[in-house]
Design an enzyme around this catalytic site. Sequence first.
Site, mmCIF file in Angstrom:
data_model
loop_
_atom_site.group_PDB
_atom_site.id
_atom_site.type_symbol
_atom_site.label_atom_id
_atom_site.label_comp_id
_atom_site.label_asym_id
_atom_site.label_seq_id
_atom_site.Cartn_x
_atom_site.Cartn_y
_atom_site.Cartn_z
ATOM 1 N N ASP A 1 33.721 49.677 94.121
ATOM 2 C CA ASP A 1 34.155 50.850 93.380
ATOM 3 C C ASP A 1 35.104 50.452 92.248
ATOM 4 O O ASP A 1 35.575 49.310 92.180
ATOM 5 C CB ASP A 1 34.847 51.813 94.346
ATOM 6 C CG ASP A 1 34.909 53.240 93.818
ATOM 7 O OD1 ASP A 1 34.240 53.539 92.806
ATOM 8 O OD2 ASP A 1 35.620 54.061 94.424
ATOM 9 N N TYR B 1 35.833 42.503 104.232
ATOM 10 C CA TYR B 1 36.748 43.042 103.234
ATOM 11 C C TYR B 1 38.184 42.824 103.705
ATOM 12 O O TYR B 1 38.461 42.845 104.909
ATOM 13 C CB TYR B 1 36.521 44.545 103.029
ATOM 14 C CG TYR B 1 35.239 44.898 102.318
ATOM 15 C CD1 TYR B 1 35.209 45.077 100.935
ATOM 16 C CD2 TYR B 1 34.060 45.069 103.025
ATOM 17 C CE1 TYR B 1 34.030 45.410 100.285
ATOM 18 C CE2 TYR B 1 32.874 45.401 102.392
ATOM 19 C CZ TYR B 1 32.871 45.570 101.013
ATOM 20 O OH TYR B 1 31.696 45.891 100.370
#
Length: 286
Positions: free
Chosen positions: A69, A129
């Site tokens: 994003d 992540y």
Amino acid sequence: MHSEPLQPETTGQATREVTWHLRLAYDGGAFHGWQIQPGQRTVQGELQDRLRRLLRAPELKITGSSRTDAGVHALDQRVSFTAATPEDLDPERLRYSLNRWLPPDVRVQDAAIAADGFNARHHNAGKAYTYCLCNGPKPHPLWARFLWALPAPIDLAAAAAAAALLEGEHDFASFGVNPKRELESTVCRLHRVEVIPCGDLVCVSVLGDRFLYRMVRGLVGYLVHVGQHRAAPADVLGVLAARQRSAAAQSAPAEGLFLARVFDHDADRLDYRPRVPPFAWGGLEP
């Protein structure tokens, strides 16, 4: 201004169809995410434009392993594409040429020739992540833009207890976004969710087979919510069962999130230990 790349002289030169596999690192702060969007600066757009000119392939399209994003960083984004390639263009020369021409906030870590049909989005064994928070009085100014600076310290034991309940296979609809219902299932398997203290910093490491859009930010936002004693660790089970985004807390901001690792094989995932913090010197080599 970036130096012109060492462009292959394709006119009259023998070419071969090659599927390429790139490893990419980038600072996502000035990008509107990975995926190409009209009128916006994106990582996919920057890289694809340079590859099209380098290989003189105006229709070339690239695929990324993760659609990060806006504002999200990457240490190990994977990219694949297939193109007619000059016989003398080897992986090292491709990497060197792209890095001479790409902007300073993007770097090709590695280039390799892949098997025919390789697709970076589908052919991997999962991803990791890392999310970075400042749990102290004030972040170091050199790292502040890579962190979520919390207004007050959180209870790490409570956050860690909630994190443990997120491991395994669950429906994560309450923590992610499924725009246009493009995913048939919102069930994902998380192999590991860890809350790791690192001085005044806290890193949340999440390993999974797949992730929903904005899912990691939703998870971290809820762990902070629990760490602020706004919910009990066990309440996370009710949030999972609700399958509604409104049941969870506010998402963590984008700037603290890093795509830390994409795994080629299951064994790579089993041996993985996150580098914390991910922006420390030497942290660009996962």
